[in-house]
Design a protein around this motif. Structure first.
Motif, short mmCIF file in Angstrom:
data_model
loop_
_atom_site.label_atom_id
_atom_site.label_comp_id
_atom_site.label_asym_id
_atom_site.label_seq_id
_atom_site.Cartn_x
_atom_site.Cartn_y
_atom_site.Cartn_z
N ALA A 25 100.03 5.55 34.38
CA ALA A 25 99.30 4.42 34.96
C ALA A 25 100.24 3.49 35.73
O ALA A 25 99.91 3.02 36.82
N ARG A 26 101.42 3.25 35.16
CA ARG A 26 102.37 2.36 35.83
C ARG A 26 102.91 2.98 37.12
O ARG A 26 103.23 2.27 38.08
N CYS A 27 103.03 4.30 37.12
CA CYS A 27 103.57 4.98 38.31
C CYS A 27 102.49 5.30 39.33
O CYS A 27 102.80 5.67 40.47
N GLY A 28 101.22 5.18 38.92
CA GLY A 28 100.13 5.44 39.84
C GLY A 28 99.85 6.90 40.08
O GLY A 28 99.43 7.28 41.17
N TRP A 29 100.12 7.75 39.07
CA TRP A 29 99.79 9.17 39.21
C TRP A 29 99.00 9.65 38.00
O TRP A 29 98.86 8.94 37.00
N HIS A 30 98.46 10.86 38.09
CA HIS A 30 97.65 11.41 37.00
C HIS A 30 98.53 11.68 35.79
O HIS A 30 99.69 12.07 35.91
N LYS A 31 97.95 11.48 34.61
CA LYS A 31 98.73 11.65 33.38
C LYS A 31 99.27 13.07 33.22
O LYS A 31 100.28 13.29 32.55
N SER A 32 98.59 14.06 33.83
CA SER A 32 99.07 15.44 33.72
C SER A 32 100.41 15.62 34.42
O SER A 32 101.19 16.50 34.05
N LYS A 33 100.69 14.78 35.41
CA LYS A 33 101.97 14.89 36.11
C LYS A 33 103.12 14.53 35.18
O LYS A 33 104.17 15.19 35.19
N THR A 34 102.91 13.53 34.35
CA THR A 34 103.94 13.17 33.37
C THR A 34 104.22 14.34 32.44
O THR A 34 105.38 14.67 32.16
N SER A 35 103.16 14.99 31.99
CA SER A 35 103.32 16.14 31.09
C SER A 35 104.03 17.29 31.78
O SER A 35 104.92 17.93 31.20
N ARG A 36 103.68 17.56 33.04
CA ARG A 36 104.30 18.66 33.77
C ARG A 36 105.79 18.41 34.00
O ARG A 36 106.60 19.33 33.91
N ILE A 37 106.14 17.15 34.28
CA ILE A 37 107.55 16.83 34.50
C ILE A 37 108.34 16.96 33.19
O ILE A 37 109.43 17.53 33.16
N GLU A 38 107.78 16.46 32.09
CA GLU A 38 108.49 16.49 30.81
C GLU A 38 108.63 17.91 30.26
O GLU A 38 109.54 18.19 29.49
N SER A 39 107.73 18.79 30.66
CA SER A 39 107.82 20.18 30.19
C SER A 39 108.59 21.05 31.18
O SER A 39 108.69 22.26 30.99
N ALA A 40 109.15 20.42 32.23
CA ALA A 40 109.95 21.10 33.25
C ALA A 40 109.14 22.10 34.06
O ALA A 40 109.70 22.99 34.69
N ARG A 41 107.81 21.94 34.06
CA ARG A 41 106.97 22.81 34.89
C ARG A 41 106.97 22.34 36.34
O ARG A 41 106.82 23.15 37.25
N THR A 42 107.11 21.03 36.54
CA THR A 42 107.15 20.46 37.87
C THR A 42 108.46 19.69 38.05
O THR A 42 108.69 18.71 37.33
N PRO A 43 109.32 20.11 38.96
CA PRO A 43 110.57 19.36 39.16
C PRO A 43 110.26 18.01 39.82
O PRO A 43 109.52 17.95 40.80
N PRO A 44 110.82 16.92 39.30
CA PRO A 44 110.54 15.60 39.88
C PRO A 44 111.31 15.38 41.17
O PRO A 44 112.44 15.86 41.33
N SER A 45 110.71 14.64 42.08
CA SER A 45 111.42 14.23 43.29
C SER A 45 112.31 13.03 42.95
O SER A 45 112.20 12.43 41.88
N ASP A 46 113.20 12.69 43.88
CA ASP A 46 114.03 11.49 43.66
C ASP A 46 113.14 10.27 43.46
O ASP A 46 113.42 9.42 42.59
N ALA A 47 112.07 10.17 44.25
CA ALA A 47 111.16 9.01 44.15
C ALA A 47 110.47 9.00 42.80
O ALA A 47 110.26 7.93 42.20
N ASP A 48 110.08 10.18 42.30
CA ASP A 48 109.45 10.26 40.98
C ASP A 48 110.38 9.72 39.90
O ASP A 48 109.96 8.97 39.01
N ILE A 96 120.22 10.42 36.70
CA ILE A 96 119.20 11.46 36.54
C ILE A 96 118.89 12.11 37.89
O ILE A 96 118.68 13.32 37.97
N VAL A 97 118.88 11.32 38.95
CA VAL A 97 118.68 11.88 40.29
C VAL A 97 119.80 12.88 40.59
O VAL A 97 119.55 13.97 41.11
N ALA A 98 121.04 12.51 40.27
CA ALA A 98 122.17 13.41 40.52
C ALA A 98 122.03 14.70 39.73
O ALA A 98 122.28 15.80 40.25
N ALA A 99 121.61 14.60 38.47
CA ALA A 99 121.42 15.80 37.64
C ALA A 99 120.30 16.67 38.19
O ALA A 99 120.39 17.90 38.19
N SER A 100 119.24 16.03 38.68
CA SER A 100 118.12 16.78 39.24
C SER A 100 118.54 17.51 40.51
O SER A 100 118.15 18.66 40.74
N ARG A 101 119.35 16.86 41.34
CA ARG A 101 119.81 17.51 42.56
C ARG A 101 120.73 18.69 42.25
O ARG A 101 120.72 19.70 42.96
#
Length: 283
Positions: free
Chosen positions: A36-59, A76-81
């Motif tokens: 809710a704070r990020c303005g996206w669907h709650k499923s996106k949080t779950s997908r990112i935490e389960s490593a199913r969806t790689p987060p963007s730098d903005a995410d 964390i951005v550096a680790a993601s890159r």
């Protein structure tokens, strides 16, 4: 990202996901509250935490800001890159053309002391002639729809090949016999390439093994093209991407595969005979 079963890639992505989960928990937020704070669907949080969806730098930055942990974002951005760089789609690597990709690899080739490789489809880049490379790279450019800078890319590839004659490098390359038979470019270009390969095989720093169609006791199937750099790093070439592996267990697996393939390859006069046969078949 297309799935590629690599513990290096998957492990790095899961580590990023785990850090983001810790940030959320430390911030005292539930998944739906973060969403809710990020303005996206709650499923996106779950997908990112389960490593199913790689987060963007903005995410990542939005996630950390929502949790009051802006100071964590850069790390964390550096680790993601870093995780992202292990699997690079060709369309990203080639978005400005092929020349820069050839040039970007030069430092790796220059610092590598022992370069082992396996080629199942085309002659290894270090052994290519300008005409063969031009035919190959132009087809790559057309297929991936990248800017056509074939002439400059060929020049960069030829410059990289100078490493064969410099320093204390060693090159041990394995080539499937099919590579000698797949015609890239016209017959003249292919004939020139096979003739050049015969010359390269005589270089003191180079060992070329050819795996015949008739190889007996083959325990290892035909694999994707790969290169091993000093037991530290492996590049695997897929149709859509280059995968970089650095986990010791995975590097060791490719070295084992290379060693098994070396056992069924032929060398010296036998290997040169297979190249000469392919050359003769061109008429």
């Amino acid at each position: 990202m297309p799935r590629y079963q690599s513990s290096s890639v998957e492990g790095a992505r899961k580590a990023v996901a785990a850090r983001l989960r810790e940030v959320r928990l430390d911030g005292g937020l539930k998944g739906h509250e973060l969403a809710a704070r990020c303005g996206w669907h709650k499923s996106k949080t779950s997908r990112i935490e389960s490593a199913r969806t790689p987060p963007s730098d903005a995410d990542i930055r939005a996630w950390c800001a929502a949790c009051g942990a802006d100071g964590e974002a850069d790390d964390i951005v550096a680790a993601s890159r870093t995780a992202d760089s292990m699997y690079l789609e060709w369309k990203r690597l080639q978005r400005t053309g092929l020349r820069r990709l050839q040039e970007a690899r030069m430092p790796l080739y220059e610092r590598t002391k022992l370069h082992r490789g396996y080629a199942s489809h085309v002659v290894p880049g270090l052994f290519q002639t300008p005409a063969y490379a031009a035919a190959l790279l132009s087809s790559v450019s057309r297929f991936h729809g990248t800017p056509d800078d074939t002439e400059a890319a060929v020049d960069a590839r030829m410059a990289r090949a100078r490493v064969l004659h410099q320093g204390s490098h060693r090159f041990a390359l394995l080539i499937e016999e099919a590579v000698l038979r797949y015609q890239v470019g016209d017959a003249e270009a292919m004939a020139g390439q096979l003739g050049h390969l015969l010359s390269v095989m005589s270089l003191p720093a180079v060992s070329v093994g050819v795996i015949p169609f008739s190889a007996q006791g083959r325990g290892m199937w035909t694999l994707e093209t790969f290169d091993v750099f000093d037991d530290q790093r492996v590049h695997v070439e897929l149709l859509t991407a280059q995968v970089t592996l650095t986990a010791p267990s995975e590097v060791g697996m490719y070295i084992k595969a290379w060693t098994d393939l070396r056992g069924i390859a032929v060398y010296g006069a036998s290997a040169r005979s297979l190249v000469a046969d392919a050359l003769g078949a061109l008429g």
